[in-house]
Design a protein around this motif. Sequence first.
Motif, PDB file in Angstrom:
ATOM      1  N   ASP A  12      -9.880   4.896   9.101  1.00  0.00           N
ATOM      2  CA  ASP A  12      -9.166   3.968   9.980  1.00  0.00           C
ATOM      3  C   ASP A  12     -10.100   2.894  10.522  1.00  0.00           C
ATOM      4  N   LYS A  13      -9.955   1.698  10.006  1.00  0.00           N
ATOM      5  CA  LYS A  13     -10.749   0.577  10.519  1.00  0.00           C
ATOM      6  C   LYS A  13      -9.906  -0.685  10.385  1.00  0.00           C
ATOM      7  N   PRO A  14     -10.248  -1.716  11.126  1.00  0.00           N
ATOM      8  CA  PRO A  14      -9.417  -2.925  11.039  1.00  0.00           C
ATOM      9  C   PRO A  14      -9.327  -3.424   9.593  1.00  0.00           C
ATOM     10  N   GLY A  15      -8.123  -3.854   9.214  1.00  0.00           N
ATOM     11  CA  GLY A  15      -7.952  -4.418   7.875  1.00  0.00           C
ATOM     12  C   GLY A  15      -7.574  -3.401   6.816  1.00  0.00           C
ATOM     13  N   GLN A  53       2.558   4.082  10.133  1.00  0.00           N
ATOM     14  CA  GLN A  53       1.167   4.518  10.198  1.00  0.00           C
ATOM     15  C   GLN A  53       1.055   5.383  11.429  1.00  0.00           C
ATOM     16  N   ASN A  54       0.492   6.570  11.248  1.00  0.00           N
ATOM     17  CA  ASN A  54       0.311   7.437  12.404  1.00  0.00           C
ATOM     18  C   ASN A  54      -0.858   6.960  13.245  1.00  0.00           C
ATOM     19  N   ILE A  55      -0.762   7.198  14.541  1.00  0.00           N
ATOM     20  CA  ILE A  55      -1.909   6.924  15.407  1.00  0.00           C
ATOM     21  C   ILE A  55      -2.943   7.994  15.089  1.00  0.00           C
ATOM     22  N   LEU A  66      -0.820   7.145   6.286  1.00  0.00           N
ATOM     23  CA  LEU A  66       0.047   5.989   6.121  1.00  0.00           C
ATOM     24  C   LEU A  66       1.157   6.351   5.134  1.00  0.00           C
ATOM     25  N   THR A  67       2.393   6.110   5.550  1.00  0.00           N
ATOM     26  CA  THR A  67       3.523   6.383   4.668  1.00  0.00           C
ATOM     27  C   THR A  67       4.290   5.093   4.433  1.00  0.00           C
ATOM     28  N   PHE A  68       4.714   4.869   3.202  1.00  0.00           N
ATOM     29  CA  PHE A  68       5.563   3.709   2.943  1.00  0.00           C
ATOM     30  C   PHE A  68       6.527   4.002   1.800  1.00  0.00           C
ATOM     31  N   THR A  69       7.547   3.171   1.684  1.00  0.00           N
ATOM     32  CA  THR A  69       8.513   3.383   0.600  1.00  0.00           C
ATOM     33  C   THR A  69       8.495   2.192  -0.358  1.00  0.00           C
ATOM     34  N   ILE A  70       8.804   2.492  -1.600  1.00  0.00           N
ATOM     35  CA  ILE A  70       8.868   1.494  -2.669  1.00  0.00           C
ATOM     36  C   ILE A  70      10.068   1.852  -3.544  1.00  0.00           C
ATOM     37  N   ARG A  71      10.337   1.035  -4.542  1.00  0.00           N
ATOM     38  CA  ARG A  71      11.375   1.421  -5.496  1.00  0.00           C
ATOM     39  C   ARG A  71      10.804   2.459  -6.463  1.00  0.00           C
TER      40      ARG A  71
END
Length: 403
Positions: free
Chosen positions: A271-274, A295-297, A306-311
């Motif tokens: 976890d770092k900026p960017g 994104q969880n703290i 980090l969780t995200f969704t895509i097709r």
Amino acid sequence: MKTVVLKFGGTSVGSIKRIKKVANIIVSYKKKKLGVIVVSSAISGATNDLIKKTKELSNNFDPAEYDVLLSSGEQVACALIAGRLKHLGYKSRSWMSWQLPIITDGPHCASRINRINKNRILKFVNSGGIPIITGFQGINLNNRITTLGRGGTDASAIMLAKFFNANACDIYTDVDGVYTTDPRNHSKAKKIQKISYDEMLEMASLGAKVMQPTSVQDAKLNNISFSVKSSFVKRKGTLITGNKKAFSNQIITGITSTKNDAKVTIIGVKDKPGVAASIFKPLSLNQINVDMVVQNISLNSKETDLTFTIRSEDLKKTEKTIKQNKNISFRKISYDNNVSKVSIIGVGMITTPGITYRMFQALALKKINIMVISTSEIKISVLISNKNVKKAIVALHKEFKLD
Ligand code: ASP
Ligand code: MG
């Protein structure tokens, strides 16, 4: 003379029998002494067949030639409709979009209509003729044929209505309107009589397959009201409009669900900026559309998940892109291909508190686990397991009094 633009989709012209029916619908408008401008899509399946051919020849088929090829489907349908109308004794002829011309902007395969030269069509309509114009296409400033993206005949219809200042724009398709939810998912789905552009835009983007989303955007930007109707059964359709007076005090207008979502979780990311930018930049460069993100703290401020969704179809490409990404380090990556996004949509949400709570509560009572949440002013989406979609829709449809 009052003018109407009529659009016919692929299934409406899907067989000879249906083309005859379409001609009869067109005649019914003509008999009301209206100026009629018709725009048609290709016979259903035709465009898919053409795309299949390009894939067999190249996995990187030239976009300009792709557009020339794909635009041919509409030519066939328009000639058949015009020919039938002439057979019935009406003055009619087909027009390829480049013959007007309809001028487009933007890249091949995803162009937008910019201008329409009206002269020839106006003259023809004023002399009692019925022009049948190819949808889904135009011509760019380099004189090359362009297409407007899948389902683009909807956009053609909206822009024709705009440029010809039409009194109505009727979109004929295989459903008789926009429903509170997909009738195939829920027997209590009801037809919506009137819906705002914004709600329709959300519905179209979130999985209701009735209209091409960009065409709804065009309608909103140009304030073109339109109706969605069935060419199979004679029934009142749904009116899509910006007229505020048109709406009931329903809080939630519709519920949608998607089918082709996949969820990706990257565990133990440094976890770092960017870091989020480092993850998502290569995805966007690879044309992978990221939808929901959480994104969880990080508890120790060193690592985060980090969780995200895509097709779903982008899952392999996503996995590869992340594993090759030298700018991030993480402990583990996991996937779930069996997820769906269920959304509730309604402008009433803006002024009514407690909607989020009611949605979560209704799902909790059915023991449906929510994985990711995202919201906008007029919609709340949750990501849930595929197997719970129907149950969720039924529960939410009832909770928000759409039954
Ligand atoms: N025929 C084109 C397609 O299949 C355009 C349309 O249907 O509106 O995407
Ligand atoms: Mg369509």
